[in-house]
Design an enzyme around this catalytic site. Structure first.
Site, short mmCIF file in Angstrom:
data_model
loop_
_atom_site.label_atom_id
_atom_site.label_comp_id
_atom_site.label_asym_id
_atom_site.label_seq_id
_atom_site.Cartn_x
_atom_site.Cartn_y
_atom_site.Cartn_z
NE ARG A 259 -3.71 2.44 -0.10
CZ ARG A 259 -4.49 2.61 1.08
NH1 ARG A 259 -5.19 1.80 1.62
NH2 ARG A 259 -5.09 3.75 0.70
N GLY A 260 0.47 2.11 -0.77
CA GLY A 260 1.60 2.88 -1.79
C GLY A 260 2.25 4.26 -0.34
CG ASP B 272 0.12 1.95 5.07
OD1 ASP B 272 -0.68 3.41 5.46
OD2 ASP B 272 -0.67 1.00 4.79
CB THR B 273 5.21 0.65 2.20
OG1 THR B 273 5.07 0.24 1.46
CG2 THR B 273 4.32 0.75 3.73
NE ARG B 274 4.03 5.39 -4.17
CZ ARG B 274 4.25 3.91 -4.61
NH1 ARG B 274 4.95 3.98 -5.68
NH2 ARG B 274 2.42 3.31 -4.91
CD GLU C 173 -1.24 -5.33 -6.30
OE1 GLU C 173 -0.40 -3.82 -7.48
OE2 GLU C 173 -0.29 -4.96 -5.69
#
Length: 254
Positions: free
Chosen positions: A27-28, A30-32, A94
């Site tokens: 999840r971008g 959150d963690t990108r 995904e």
């Protein structure tokens, strides 16, 4: 691909999206720019062809044909379960596709889950963190939600890494990279740490080899002993060997 101190040559293959070895599902928001970015660069520096979606896409945007192709052709999948992973329909889509690919691979593909500031109990939907999001999914996508639930349950049973706020993310990244290299059976060459002054030469040689080109190339590295010829060759080998699956070797002292 063969590299020696005297020179380097390669059976250059066309690299396409379908030749990514590892796919990161995350999840971008959150963690990108945190853990996922650290892990991505750790894998790339180790010579792994890894796919990370660069753009932040809407939560409910459908998976396109290109990404589906990459998912179907990757060998390792690293889902990074963060605080809001289950809120994203796209992430869950995904994950369901990843589980399906692995189940059909007869042991050829693997999932390496990472639990980033969440607990396995959260992923099992036994706490409000993920189950609240699923309450909405059940209303909006009742048929798909059941497949997503099963995918979460299946991946949750796989041994992975729990990353806590008070843990060193650099240490976890190193462990994950080592496991990926082990799974891919990549034969890497050991080089001295903290190399200084070689970056420009490595970049220049990498551009000269141009693995996206179909021609065969031979590059000679010459000079007096002790100036780093073998070290540069090893670095190049480590960076490019994953492009050639298992058809590569490093020949020393010939």
């Amino acid at each position: 691909m063969a590299i020696s101190e005297a020179g380097m040559s390669s059976d250059v293959a066309q690299v396409s999206e379908g030749e990514y070895k590892v796919l990161l599902s995350f999840r971008g928001s959150d963690t990108r720019y945190g853990f996922t970015d650290f892990l991505y660069h750790g894998l790339v520096d180790a010579g792994v062809c890894v796919f990370k979606e660069d753009d932040e896409l809407p939560i409910d945007k459908m998976i396109g044909e290109n990404l589906l192709h990459i998912i179907n052709n990757s060998m390792l999948y690293i889902p990074i379960f963060s605080q809001t992973y289950a809120s994203s329909k796209r992430c869950l889509q995904e994950l369901a596709l990843i589980v399906e690919n692995v189940s059909k691979s007869e042991g050829q593909k693997s999932i390496l889950p990472i639990f980033l500031d969440v607990e396995p109990e959260d992923v099992k939907l036994r706490t409000p963190l993920y189950s609240t999001a699923f309450g909405k999914h059940n209303e909006d996508f009742p048929h798909e939600a059941e497949a997503w639930r099963k995918a979460l349950a299946e991946v949750d049973e796989i041994k992975g890494w729990n990353v806590k706020k008070d843990q060193s993310q650099a240490t976890i990244v190193k462990l994950v990279v080592e496991k990926v290299l082990e799974k891919l059976e990549m034969k890497r060459k050991s080089v001295t740490e903290h190399l200084i002054g070689l970056e420009d030469r490595v970049k220049q040689l990498t551009e000269l080899l141009d693995v996206n080109h179909q021609d065969v190339k031979l590059i000679g590295i010459h000079g007096k002993g002790g100036i780093g010829k073998t070290t540069i060759a090893k670095i190049i080998f480590n960076k490019l060997s994953s492009h050639f699956e298992k058809r590569c070797s490093f020949l020393e002292n010939i």
